[in-house]
Design a protein around this motif. Structure first.
Motif: not given
Length: 327
Positions: A238-246, A186-189, A97-101
């Protein structure tokens, strides 16, 4: 007797009344901020202690290796469960998800901050902020109703023509797969990463941007030389915050993942599960040992998230100039 000035200690130069009032306010603010930081550490330690205390009885009753066992049968008379497959699925789906988003989010943030007209940029900014506020169950329902049937064709195409790549291999392609779950994540983060990156890019020094343009740089060259280096710590955060959310997402992945306990890199097959999804699916029917086992898996997720954030801070601190910007 109060005068218009107050003497500093040691007979140094006097302070004005406004400066003296500001200096008096520094102490309470420093104590309040220090107390807030200590309170945060205490809360995290309390969470860790709670998870460990509730997980120990289940771990003692477990008849298999908790770290390597691939099955999950924690409610049996002889409990046998392990975190291996769940941890693998959590990390794999989150990083996919992180790679896509992340590239899409950075492109959206750059378009809003440096390319779009002001009115369009404001409108897109509001849309991005609204997407971040959509409940996860809505994404999950959209994924199971629309995305799962829609992705059968593209998944079959990837399997037919790129099956020689291990992640696209497999003998059977299904709709509810690791790929579809990763797309939903990916869409969520994406709104989170895009919103934070946009604000970071808007803080880039205007003098450096104007200097680059004055020297003949194109807009992309200006962004590459002046904006992206400045915003790198913010983008990483921001990416790490999104990764934590995922990693911690529950309902959306519980609806989409096939809930299997296997370790496989084939993201188009019926393989996939996560720690959070397993907790959501099994907590209601679990006995005391089963709930303890699920709490133990939550402890593993807690540790993984902590390690990811520590790694992000280490990456930023490797470059001192970026660390100063991020501080």
């Amino acid at each position: 007797m109060a005068t218009s000035t107050q003497m500093r200690e040691g007979g140094s130069a006097p302070l004005s009344r406004s400066a003296f009032r500001r200096s008096r306010g520094d102490g309470p603010f420093r104590y309040a901020s220090t107390g807030a930081g200590i309170l945060l550490l205490v809360i995290m330690a309390a969470i860790a202690v709670f998870l460990i205390a509730r997980a120990i009885p289940a771990l003692q009753a477990n008849t298999a290796s908790f770290l390597t066992e691939l099955t999950w049968n924690a409610n049996a008379s002889e409990p046998k469960f392990g975190i291996g497959a769940l941890a693998f699925g959590t990390v794999l789906s989150s990083f996919l998800a992180l790679i896509i988003a992340t590239p899409i989010a950075i492109g959206v943030a750059l378009f809003i901050s440096h390319y779009a007209p002001r009115r369009l940029a404001s409108f897109l900014g509001y849309i991005i902020d609204l997407l971040a506020a959509v409940p996860s169950v809505v994404y999950g329902l959209w994924g199971i109703i629309f995305l799962v049937p829609f992705m059968r064709g593209p998944s079959q195409f990837l399997n037919d023509y790129f099956g020689w790549i291990p992640i696209f291999g497999g003998d059977q392609v299904v709709g509810r797969s690791m790929l579809v779950g990763s797309l939903v994540l990916a869409i969520m983060i994406l709104p989170i990463i895009a919103a934070i990156s946009r604000e970071v890019f808007l803080q880039a020094p205007k003098m450096q941007e104007e200097a680059a343009l004055a020297l003949g740089a194109t807009r992309w060259e200006m962004i590459r030389m002046a904006v992206l280096p400045f915003g790198r710590p913010g983008v990483i955060s921001a990416a790490m915050l999104g990764l934590g959310r995922a990693m911690g997402e529950t309902i959306a992945v519980a609806l989409i993942f096939p809930a299997t306990f296997t370790i496989s890199y084939e993201i188009l097959s019926a393989n996939g599960n996560s720690i959070a999804a397993n907790i959501a699916n099994g907590f209601g029917e679990a006995n005391d040992i089963g709930r303890g086992a699920l709490i133990a898996s939550g402890l593993v997720l807690f540790v993984i998230t902590l390690l990811v954030n520590m790694a992000a801070r280490w990456v930023i601190s490797r470059r001192k100039e970026y660390a100063r910007v991020a501080a």
